[in-house]
Design an enzyme around this catalytic site. Sequence first.
Site, short mmCIF file in Angstrom:
data_model
loop_
_atom_site.label_atom_id
_atom_site.label_comp_id
_atom_site.label_asym_id
_atom_site.label_seq_id
_atom_site.Cartn_x
_atom_site.Cartn_y
_atom_site.Cartn_z
N ASP A 46 1.04 -1.19 -0.16
CA ASP A 46 -0.05 -0.14 -0.02
C ASP A 46 0.69 1.34 -0.04
O ASP A 46 1.74 1.50 0.96
CB ASP A 46 -0.95 0.08 1.11
CG ASP A 46 -1.87 1.35 1.37
OD1 ASP A 46 -1.55 2.05 0.57
OD2 ASP A 46 -2.65 1.51 2.47
N TYR A 137 -6.36 15.55 -9.12
CA TYR A 137 -5.37 15.21 -9.93
C TYR A 137 -4.28 16.22 -10.33
O TYR A 137 -3.25 15.86 -10.31
CB TYR A 137 -6.16 14.41 -11.32
CG TYR A 137 -5.22 13.59 -11.92
CD1 TYR A 137 -4.77 12.30 -11.57
CD2 TYR A 137 -4.88 13.99 -13.29
CE1 TYR A 137 -4.00 11.46 -12.21
CE2 TYR A 137 -4.00 13.11 -14.02
CZ TYR A 137 -3.67 11.74 -13.35
OH TYR A 137 -2.69 11.03 -14.29
N LYS A 141 -0.61 15.62 -9.38
CA LYS A 141 0.50 15.39 -10.32
C LYS A 141 1.52 16.71 -10.41
O LYS A 141 2.69 16.59 -10.78
CB LYS A 141 -0.08 15.19 -11.68
CG LYS A 141 -0.83 13.77 -11.93
CD LYS A 141 0.32 12.76 -11.31
CE LYS A 141 -0.60 11.10 -11.63
NZ LYS A 141 0.45 10.11 -11.21
#
Length: 238
Positions: A46, A137, A141
Amino acid sequence: MDSLKDKIILVTGAAGAVGASVIAGVRAAGGVAISTDLKGADMTLDVTSEADWQRVVADIRQRHGRLDGVVNAAGIVAIGSIEKLDFTTWRRVLSINLDGTFLGCKYAFPLLKERGGSIVNLSSVSGLVGGHNLAAYNASKGGVSLLTKSVALLGARNKPPIRCNAVCPAFLEGPMVDDIAKTARDPQGAMEKMSAEIPLGRMGKPSEVAALCLYLLSDQSAFITGTDLPIDGGLTAR
């Protein structure tokens, strides 16, 4: 071609399209790929768990005595603007995409320091340009891309150096883009629209991203570090 002959490479996100392609490519290039994911991999990992990272790296040290490269490929996407995205989803995306990459760099670093090596982080064109409905997102990123530069500057001080680069794909064929399309009223139309946004007129292939990762893992890229490398069919050239 044995560009990674006998190199020990840890890959996260093995169940994903890019991760699986990287693993296949490392092995084809003569390297030893250690695949990790929540299930269906050589080792269970994980990426958001410090304890898991400590266990995996300790096992690699015991089994192989060294580590030559890491590909932090685990990641998820969530569609949503800051108006519509709930905080739980925001935290989950940041945790997997950014925290997971941080932990991968942090816990692999001591083992990489002994011989030098290469870290490849999966960022995205969405880490370079924004989208109104990609708040989490984009943030995750974008964070990966700047984290990469910080790690690269630290790694350059090591002798031999640890290089760190970010690969920034556009839309890729595979489950992640399929899931994005499913959120649209017209999934097929959404797929066509995404392809049309790319100047080369098509989506990328996971194998093409993997090939760039393999280059960055190899000694052929020995003078490349701290860089965002778009692989986007010309999307960010606009």
